[in-house]
Motif scaffolding. Structure first.
Motif, PDB file in Angstrom:
ATOM      1  N   SER A 263       4.667  32.794 -22.518  1.00 49.76           N
ATOM      2  CA  SER A 263       4.004  31.759 -21.724  1.00 49.76           C
ATOM      3  C   SER A 263       5.013  30.725 -21.236  1.00 49.76           C
ATOM      4  O   SER A 263       4.814  30.093 -20.187  1.00 49.76           O
ATOM      5  CB  SER A 263       2.913  31.079 -22.556  1.00 49.76           C
ATOM      6  OG  SER A 263       3.386  30.732 -23.842  1.00 49.76           O
ATOM      7  N   LEU A 264       6.119  30.560 -21.958  1.00 48.33           N
ATOM      8  CA  LEU A 264       7.173  29.651 -21.511  1.00 48.33           C
ATOM      9  C   LEU A 264       7.827  30.175 -20.237  1.00 48.33           C
ATOM     10  O   LEU A 264       8.174  29.401 -19.335  1.00 48.33           O
ATOM     11  CB  LEU A 264       8.217  29.464 -22.609  1.00 48.33           C
ATOM     12  CG  LEU A 264       9.348  28.467 -22.313  1.00 48.33           C
ATOM     13  CD1 LEU A 264       8.793  27.066 -22.071  1.00 48.33           C
ATOM     14  CD2 LEU A 264      10.357  28.438 -23.463  1.00 48.33           C
ATOM     15  N   GLU A 265       7.996  31.492 -20.132  1.00 50.62           N
ATOM     16  CA  GLU A 265       8.532  32.070 -18.901  1.00 50.62           C
ATOM     17  C   GLU A 265       7.609  31.760 -17.727  1.00 50.62           C
ATOM     18  O   GLU A 265       8.064  31.464 -16.620  1.00 50.62           O
ATOM     19  CB  GLU A 265       8.704  33.583 -19.035  1.00 50.62           C
ATOM     20  CG  GLU A 265       9.320  34.215 -17.797  1.00 50.62           C
ATOM     21  CD  GLU A 265       9.271  35.732 -17.798  1.00 50.62           C
ATOM     22  OE1 GLU A 265      10.008  36.349 -17.013  1.00 50.62           O
ATOM     23  OE2 GLU A 265       8.467  36.302 -18.564  1.00 50.62           O
ATOM     24  N   PHE A 266       6.301  31.821 -17.984  1.00 53.37           N
ATOM     25  CA  PHE A 266       5.326  31.511 -16.936  1.00 53.37           C
ATOM     26  C   PHE A 266       5.524  30.085 -16.428  1.00 53.37           C
ATOM     27  O   PHE A 266       5.566  29.829 -15.226  1.00 53.37           O
ATOM     28  CB  PHE A 266       3.919  31.686 -17.512  1.00 53.37           C
ATOM     29  CG  PHE A 266       2.842  31.806 -16.475  1.00 53.37           C
ATOM     30  CD1 PHE A 266       2.339  33.039 -16.122  1.00 53.37           C
ATOM     31  CD2 PHE A 266       2.331  30.682 -15.850  1.00 53.37           C
ATOM     32  CE1 PHE A 266       1.336  33.148 -15.163  1.00 53.37           C
ATOM     33  CE2 PHE A 266       1.336  30.782 -14.893  1.00 53.37           C
ATOM     34  CZ  PHE A 266       0.843  32.022 -14.548  1.00 53.37           C
ATOM     35  N   VAL A 267       5.683  29.140 -17.368  1.00 57.88           N
ATOM     36  CA  VAL A 267       5.877  27.737 -16.999  1.00 57.88           C
ATOM     37  C   VAL A 267       7.146  27.563 -16.182  1.00 57.88           C
ATOM     38  O   VAL A 267       7.140  26.925 -15.115  1.00 57.88           O
ATOM     39  CB  VAL A 267       5.932  26.855 -18.268  1.00 57.88           C
ATOM     40  CG1 VAL A 267       6.392  25.436 -17.914  1.00 57.88           C
ATOM     41  CG2 VAL A 267       4.575  26.805 -18.951  1.00 57.88           C
ATOM     42  N   LEU A 268       8.249  28.133 -16.656  1.00 55.63           N
ATOM     43  CA  LEU A 268       9.529  27.945 -15.973  1.00 55.63           C
ATOM     44  C   LEU A 268       9.549  28.650 -14.620  1.00 55.63           C
ATOM     45  O   LEU A 268      10.214  28.189 -13.685  1.00 55.63           O
ATOM     46  CB  LEU A 268      10.664  28.438 -16.855  1.00 55.63           C
ATOM     47  CG  LEU A 268      11.342  27.391 -17.761  1.00 55.63           C
ATOM     48  CD1 LEU A 268      11.982  26.298 -16.916  1.00 55.63           C
ATOM     49  CD2 LEU A 268      10.367  26.764 -18.749  1.00 55.63           C
ATOM     50  N   THR A 269       8.811  29.746 -14.497  1.00 59.64           N
ATOM     51  CA  THR A 269       8.746  30.411 -13.193  1.00 59.64           C
ATOM     52  C   THR A 269       7.972  29.551 -12.203  1.00 59.64           C
ATOM     53  O   THR A 269       8.349  29.454 -11.030  1.00 59.64           O
ATOM     54  CB  THR A 269       8.095  31.791 -13.321  1.00 59.64           C
ATOM     55  OG1 THR A 269       8.835  32.573 -14.260  1.00 59.64           O
ATOM     56  CG2 THR A 269       8.090  32.515 -11.981  1.00 59.64           C
ATOM     57  N   CYS A 270       6.903  28.894 -12.661  1.00 55.49           N
ATOM     58  CA  CYS A 270       6.185  27.963 -11.786  1.00 55.49           C
ATOM     59  C   CYS A 270       7.108  26.844 -11.325  1.00 55.49           C
ATOM     60  O   CYS A 270       7.033  26.389 -10.173  1.00 55.49           O
ATOM     61  CB  CYS A 270       4.995  27.361 -12.536  1.00 55.49           C
ATOM     62  SG  CYS A 270       3.597  28.476 -12.749  1.00 55.49           S
ATOM     63  N   ILE A 271       7.999  26.409 -12.199  1.00 56.21           N
ATOM     64  CA  ILE A 271       8.928  25.338 -11.844  1.00 56.21           C
ATOM     65  C   ILE A 271       9.980  25.843 -10.857  1.00 56.21           C
ATOM     66  O   ILE A 271      10.249  25.211  -9.836  1.00 56.21           O
ATOM     67  CB  ILE A 271       9.591  24.763 -13.106  1.00 56.21           C
ATOM     68  CG1 ILE A 271       8.553  24.004 -13.948  1.00 56.21           C
ATOM     69  CG2 ILE A 271      10.752  23.835 -12.741  1.00 56.21           C
ATOM     70  CD1 ILE A 271       9.053  23.527 -15.288  1.00 56.21           C
ATOM     71  N   THR A 272      10.572  27.000 -11.144  1.00 59.48           N
ATOM     72  CA  THR A 272      11.632  27.502 -10.266  1.00 59.48           C
ATOM     73  C   THR A 272      11.086  27.951  -8.918  1.00 59.48           C
ATOM     74  O   THR A 272      11.855  28.079  -7.958  1.00 59.48           O
ATOM     75  CB  THR A 272      12.395  28.665 -10.922  1.00 59.48           C
ATOM     76  OG1 THR A 272      11.473  29.702 -11.312  1.00 59.48           O
ATOM     77  CG2 THR A 272      13.143  28.197 -12.160  1.00 59.48           C
ATOM     78  N   GLU A 273       9.788  28.178  -8.817  1.00 62.14           N
ATOM     79  CA  GLU A 273       9.194  28.476  -7.510  1.00 62.14           C
ATOM     80  C   GLU A 273       9.354  27.308  -6.545  1.00 62.14           C
ATOM     81  O   GLU A 273       9.221  27.469  -5.328  1.00 62.14           O
ATOM     82  CB  GLU A 273       7.705  28.797  -7.661  1.00 62.14           C
ATOM     83  CG  GLU A 273       7.429  30.193  -8.176  1.00 62.14           C
ATOM     84  CD  GLU A 273       5.949  30.468  -8.351  1.00 62.14           C
ATOM     85  OE1 GLU A 273       5.594  31.623  -8.617  1.00 62.14           O
ATOM     86  OE2 GLU A 273       5.141  29.521  -8.229  1.00 62.14           O
ATOM     87  N   GLN A 274       9.643  26.122  -7.084  1.00 56.23           N
ATOM     88  CA  GLN A 274       9.846  24.958  -6.233  1.00 56.23           C
ATOM     89  C   GLN A 274      11.127  25.079  -5.411  1.00 56.23           C
ATOM     90  O   GLN A 274      11.326  24.336  -4.471  1.00 56.23           O
ATOM     91  CB  GLN A 274       9.923  23.693  -7.081  1.00 56.23           C
ATOM     92  CG  GLN A 274       8.709  23.455  -7.941  1.00 56.23           C
ATOM     93  CD  GLN A 274       7.453  23.271  -7.118  1.00 56.23           C
ATOM     94  OE1 GLN A 274       7.370  22.350  -6.326  1.00 56.23           O
ATOM     95  NE2 GLN A 274       6.481  24.139  -7.292  1.00 56.23           N
ATOM     96  N   LYS A 275      12.006  26.004  -5.805  1.00 49.21           N
ATOM     97  CA  LYS A 275      13.278  26.215  -5.117  1.00 49.21           C
ATOM     98  C   LYS A 275      14.096  24.931  -5.100  1.00 49.21           C
ATOM     99  O   LYS A 275      13.793  23.963  -5.754  1.00 49.21           O
ATOM    100  CB  LYS A 275      13.071  26.739  -3.696  1.00 49.21           C
ATOM    101  CG  LYS A 275      12.372  28.090  -3.650  1.00 49.21           C
ATOM    102  CD  LYS A 275      12.365  28.675  -2.260  1.00 49.21           C
ATOM    103  CE  LYS A 275      11.603  27.859  -1.261  1.00 49.21           C
ATOM    104  NZ  LYS A 275      11.536  28.497   0.072  1.00 49.21           N
ATOM    105  N   GLN A 276      15.165  24.931  -4.362  1.00 51.26           N
ATOM    106  CA  GLN A 276      16.007  23.764  -4.133  1.00 51.26           C
ATOM    107  C   GLN A 276      16.268  22.967  -5.413  1.00 51.26           C
ATOM    108  O   GLN A 276      17.109  23.335  -6.222  1.00 51.26           O
ATOM    109  CB  GLN A 276      15.411  22.888  -3.031  1.00 51.26           C
ATOM    110  CG  GLN A 276      15.375  23.618  -1.695  1.00 51.26           C
ATOM    111  CD  GLN A 276      14.666  22.853  -0.603  1.00 51.26           C
ATOM    112  OE1 GLN A 276      13.825  22.036  -0.873  1.00 51.26           O
ATOM    113  NE2 GLN A 276      14.993  23.136   0.633  1.00 51.26           N
TER     114      GLN A 276
END
Length: 416
Positions: A62-75
């Motif tokens: 579930s931590l990967e899910f959280v960090l992927t949502c964050i990295t989807e922000q790009k830049q």
């Protein structure tokens, strides 16, 4: 640097449509949607740690899910997940195999999530730091920002490089004490320039990111190295291409929403577009002219209702207001957060027989299928189907002409 120089630098940052103030902070709807998705993801991490189901690896957690949502922000958040990858040879970060450290991390997240004042978060940071968990440092600030954006700035290499250039300091990346010192100064300066920036520290963090990435030159800091301005121009040219690509994606996103609104109305449903998309239009068709101005009152908590109101398109039965279909239109980055909003909907409204759909770029079909096979997604009572953008575009008119109800979408929808 002198006050007037910083004012000029902030204005330069705000005026360029290619820099993060416009492309990420101000005009990126995905950024706003991410806050709720990440918050719910953090709740899942806490729950998994509590019940002992949190795995001994980052992948699939579930931590990967959280960090992927964050990295989807790009830049600004590109690479935010790297510090959390499990590195077996180094045994870092030590929150996967060490059960005490895992519990400390879960307790830290829970306390920060529930915090009602910044002093509580700072106290929890100091407590976490005292445990000396190997490899777990201020990278966690990327999560904290999405929990408390007016209290906690994000933190990464580009941001700290920008900080050091702007304030002529030599702060380091891997220390919580350094992070807290940086935070204190950022808040002081941000308060001084609040009218130019924002209460949300993401605006200031974006400025530091651009300085650290070399996209903004700080005046008065010695002579620029040979070729520095040429390098900046190349980086800005690259960023401009990325911004143009993002704008094209936004156009495609609006096109897909338009098709879904058109089909829904043709099938006899009330239709609603995401609350923050009401002012959009596609090819001369304003969404506000066909969409309900807002969703009817739903028997859910206010926070959940806000999330549902951000779903890209919803179809409802006329007269009853019951949800029939919900659609998330995904672009080249965001898949996780859209899935999370759909699962949030079906978990919150079990009495509504809502059919859930992702509308996705053809190039991401395999990735979507992989995400939909995750155990955490399969546990939901309502399966999520997906529709390829090319097929929605091609068959829109036929679906409107020959469809009787929402089941006509089964002609083009796919399952895993």
């Amino acid at each position: 640097m002198p006050t007037d120089s910083l004012t000029n630098l902030i204005n330069e940052y705000k005026q360029s449509s290619d820099l993060t103030y416009h492309s990420w902070f101000l005009h990126n709807e995905d950024r706003l949607k991410a806050f709720r998705s990440i918050r719910r993801g953090v709740l899942q991490v806490i729950s998994d740690i509590k019940d002992g189901s949190f795995p001994n690896d980052f992948k699939g957690s579930s931590l990967e899910f959280v960090l992927t949502c964050i990295t989807e922000q790009k830049q600004v958040f590109e690479g935010a997940s790297h510090p959390f990858y499990w590195k077996p040879k180094l045994r870092i970060p030590d929150i996967y195999e060490n059960q005490d450290h895992k519990r400390y991390f879960g307790q830290f997240l829970e306390s920060c999530l529930k915090a009602t004042k910044p002093e509580t978060v700072i106290a929890e940071i100091r407590r976490l730091d005292s445990y000396q968990i190997k490899g777990l440092g201020p990278a966690v600030a990327s999560i904290l920002y999405f929990l408390h954006p007016t209290w906690m700035p994000p933190f990464n290499t580009a941001i700290i490089n920008g900080y050091n250039r702007l304030f002529n300091e030599r702060r380091k990346l891997g220390s919580w004490s350094e992070y807290l010192a940086i935070r204190e100064k950022l808040i002081t300066v941000n308060n001084e320039y609040r009218q130019l920036l924002s209460n949300d520290l993401g605006a200031f963090a974006g400025l530091l990111f651009e300085i650290g990435a070399g996209n903004l030159l700080v005046p008065g800091i010695g002579e620029q190295p040979e070729g520095e301005r040429e390098k900046v121009q190349k980086q800005l040219s690259k960023r401009h291409k990325e911004v143009i690509s993002d704008q094209q994606e936004e156009q495609t996103h609006s096109e897909m929403q338009h098709h879904l609104l058109t089909i829904g109305r043709a099938l006899g449903y009330d239709v609603a577009v995401a609350r923050n998309d009401l002012s959009r239009q596609y090819n001369g068709h304003a969404f506000s002219f066909v969409s309900l101005p807002s969703l009817p009152a739903l028997p859910v908590a206010p926070e959940t209702a806000q999330t549902i109101a951000l779903i890209d398109v919803v179809w409802l039965e006329k007269g009853t207001g019951r949800l029939v279909c919900a659609f998330e239109v995904e672009k080249s980055t965001s898949i996780y957060s859209g899935i999370l909003r759909l699962t949030d909907l079906t978990c919150s409204l079990p009495d509504h027989a809502t059919t859930l759909y992702l509308v996705v770029p053809d190039s991401r079909r395999k990735e979507v299928e992989m995400q939909l096979t995750r155990p955490s997604i399969r546990q939901t009572n309502t399966p999520i189907r997906y529709v390829l953008m090319s097929e929605l575009r091609t068959h829109c008119d036929a679906l409107c002409r020959f469809g009787d109800d929402h089941r006509v979408l089964e002609k083009i929808a796919r399952t895993v």
